[in-house]
Design a protein around this motif. Structure first.
Motif, PDB file in Angstrom:
ATOM      1  N   GLY A   1       1.265   5.655   0.215  1.00 34.54           N
ATOM      2  CA  GLY A   1       0.318   6.835   0.482  1.00 34.54           C
ATOM      3  C   GLY A   1       0.447   8.415   0.537  1.00 34.54           C
ATOM      4  O   GLY A   1       1.606   9.000  -0.345  1.00 34.54           O
TER       5      GLY A   1
ATOM      6  N   GLU B   1      -3.132  -2.451   3.604  1.00 40.18           N
ATOM      7  CA  GLU B   1      -4.637  -2.260   3.079  1.00 40.18           C
ATOM      8  C   GLU B   1      -4.423  -1.188   3.364  1.00 40.18           C
ATOM      9  O   GLU B   1      -2.856  -0.433   3.810  1.00 40.18           O
ATOM     10  CB  GLU B   1      -4.911  -3.146   4.398  1.00 40.18           C
ATOM     11  CG  GLU B   1      -5.329  -4.552   4.567  1.00 40.18           C
ATOM     12  CD  GLU B   1      -6.303  -5.022   2.943  1.00 40.18           C
ATOM     13  OE1 GLU B   1      -5.520  -5.550   2.527  1.00 40.18           O
ATOM     14  OE2 GLU B   1      -7.197  -4.259   2.695  1.00 40.18           O
ATOM     15  N   THR B   2      -4.883   0.151   3.128  1.00 33.75           N
ATOM     16  CA  THR B   2      -5.169   1.372   2.856  1.00 33.75           C
ATOM     17  C   THR B   2      -4.685   1.850   4.688  1.00 33.75           C
ATOM     18  O   THR B   2      -5.515   1.033   5.576  1.00 33.75           O
ATOM     19  CB  THR B   2      -5.807   1.844   2.489  1.00 33.75           C
ATOM     20  OG1 THR B   2      -7.643   2.261   3.322  1.00 33.75           O
ATOM     21  CG2 THR B   2      -6.172   1.996   1.141  1.00 33.75           C
ATOM     22  N   THR B   3      -4.069   2.559   4.664  1.00 32.62           N
ATOM     23  CA  THR B   3      -3.658   3.391   6.156  1.00 32.62           C
ATOM     24  C   THR B   3      -3.520   4.798   6.826  1.00 32.62           C
ATOM     25  O   THR B   3      -3.147   5.490   5.490  1.00 32.62           O
ATOM     26  CB  THR B   3      -2.917   2.766   7.108  1.00 32.62           C
ATOM     27  OG1 THR B   3      -2.542   3.056   8.706  1.00 32.62           O
ATOM     28  CG2 THR B   3      -1.421   2.551   6.722  1.00 32.62           C
TER      29      THR B   3
ATOM     30  N   ALA C   1       0.693  -0.996  -0.343  1.00 34.79           N
ATOM     31  CA  ALA C   1       0.269  -0.231   0.077  1.00 34.79           C
ATOM     32  C   ALA C   1       1.022   1.257  -0.265  1.00 34.79           C
ATOM     33  O   ALA C   1       2.211   1.558   0.257  1.00 34.79           O
ATOM     34  CB  ALA C   1      -1.035  -0.320   1.342  1.00 34.79           C
TER      35      ALA C   1
ATOM     36  N   SER D   1      -4.364   7.881   0.891  1.00 34.14           N
ATOM     37  CA  SER D   1      -3.760   6.020   0.963  1.00 34.14           C
ATOM     38  C   SER D   1      -3.976   5.287  -0.018  1.00 34.14           C
ATOM     39  O   SER D   1      -5.571   5.216  -0.734  1.00 34.14           O
ATOM     40  CB  SER D   1      -4.013   5.301   1.990  1.00 34.14           C
ATOM     41  OG  SER D   1      -3.031   4.276   2.372  1.00 34.14           O
ATOM     42  N   ILE D   2      -3.674   4.533  -1.492  1.00 31.66           N
ATOM     43  CA  ILE D   2      -4.061   2.916  -1.731  1.00 31.66           C
ATOM     44  C   ILE D   2      -3.844   1.419  -1.803  1.00 31.66           C
ATOM     45  O   ILE D   2      -2.875   1.609  -1.322  1.00 31.66           O
ATOM     46  CB  ILE D   2      -3.924   3.889  -3.372  1.00 31.66           C
ATOM     47  CG1 ILE D   2      -4.553   2.903  -4.157  1.00 31.66           C
ATOM     48  CG2 ILE D   2      -2.589   4.122  -3.448  1.00 31.66           C
ATOM     49  CD1 ILE D   2      -4.438   3.773  -5.711  1.00 31.66           C
ATOM     50  N   THR D   3      -4.265   0.986  -1.983  1.00 29.22           N
ATOM     51  CA  THR D   3      -3.377  -0.496  -1.687  1.00 29.22           C
ATOM     52  C   THR D   3      -3.521  -0.921  -2.851  1.00 29.22           C
ATOM     53  O   THR D   3      -2.781  -0.403  -4.143  1.00 29.22           O
ATOM     54  CB  THR D   3      -5.394  -1.322  -1.656  1.00 29.22           C
ATOM     55  OG1 THR D   3      -5.987  -1.343  -2.783  1.00 29.22           O
ATOM     56  CG2 THR D   3      -5.998  -1.017  -0.108  1.00 29.22           C
TER      57      THR D   3
ATOM     58  N   THR E   1      -8.989  -0.078  -3.701  1.00 28.87           N
ATOM     59  CA  THR E   1      -9.374   0.644  -2.544  1.00 28.87           C
ATOM     60  C   THR E   1      -8.536   1.692  -1.909  1.00 28.87           C
ATOM     61  O   THR E   1      -7.521   1.859  -1.700  1.00 28.87           O
ATOM     62  CB  THR E   1      -9.811  -0.303  -1.197  1.00 28.87           C
ATOM     63  OG1 THR E   1     -10.145  -1.265  -1.232  1.00 28.87           O
ATOM     64  CG2 THR E   1      -9.842   0.459  -0.060  1.00 28.87           C
ATOM     65  N   THR E   2      -8.822   2.639  -2.146  1.00 24.20           N
ATOM     66  CA  THR E   2      -8.410   4.464  -1.580  1.00 24.20           C
ATOM     67  C   THR E   2      -8.975   4.227  -0.622  1.00 24.20           C
ATOM     68  O   THR E   2     -10.455   4.395  -0.184  1.00 24.20           O
ATOM     69  CB  THR E   2      -8.807   5.462  -2.788  1.00 24.20           C
ATOM     70  OG1 THR E   2     -10.181   5.710  -3.359  1.00 24.20           O
ATOM     71  CG2 THR E   2      -8.124   4.526  -3.969  1.00 24.20           C
TER      72      THR E   2
END
Length: 121
Positions: A32, A100-102, A30, A47-49, A54-55
């Protein structure tokens, strides 16, 4: 060790658009974008996977900014529209330690040097 290099910053007027790019030295998970305005702490932007499916966005940029990536070119992008003076900051690209996004900066072990964006009113 992942090396990240941002580009695309500059001086624009309120209402203009800019597209930031980030080139990675190798494959990343991921990713960001963060920013740090003068006199303020660094804050999460988007952020992006790994897959790009997923964003996640900060409320302050939702609907104006769009994060995307090209894994073939090992690149990350941030399309910024309707820029406002409050968007003035140094923008940093970061690579996360998972898929994953974070929004948590502690989950990004790799950081670029930043690119400056200045929005005049």
């Amino acid at each position: 060790q992942v090396h990240l290099v941002e580009s695309g910053g500059g001086l624009v007027q309120a209402g203009d658009s800019l597209r930031l790019s980030c080139a990675a030295s190798e494959r990343t998970l991921a990713m960001g974008w963060f920013r740090q305005a003068p006199g303020k702490e660094r804050e999460f932007v988007a952020s992006i996977t790994w897959s790009g499916g997923t964003t996640l966005y900060a409320d302050s940029v939702k609907g104006r900014f769009r994060i995307s990536r090209d894994n073939v070119k090992r690149s990350l992008f941030l399309q910024m529209n309707s820029l406002q003076p409050d968007d003035t900051a140094v923008y940093f690209c970061a690579a996360a330690s998972h898929l994953e996004t974070t929004a948590n900066q502690r989950e990004y072990p790799y950081w670029g040097q930043g690119t400056r964006v200045t929005v005049s009113s």
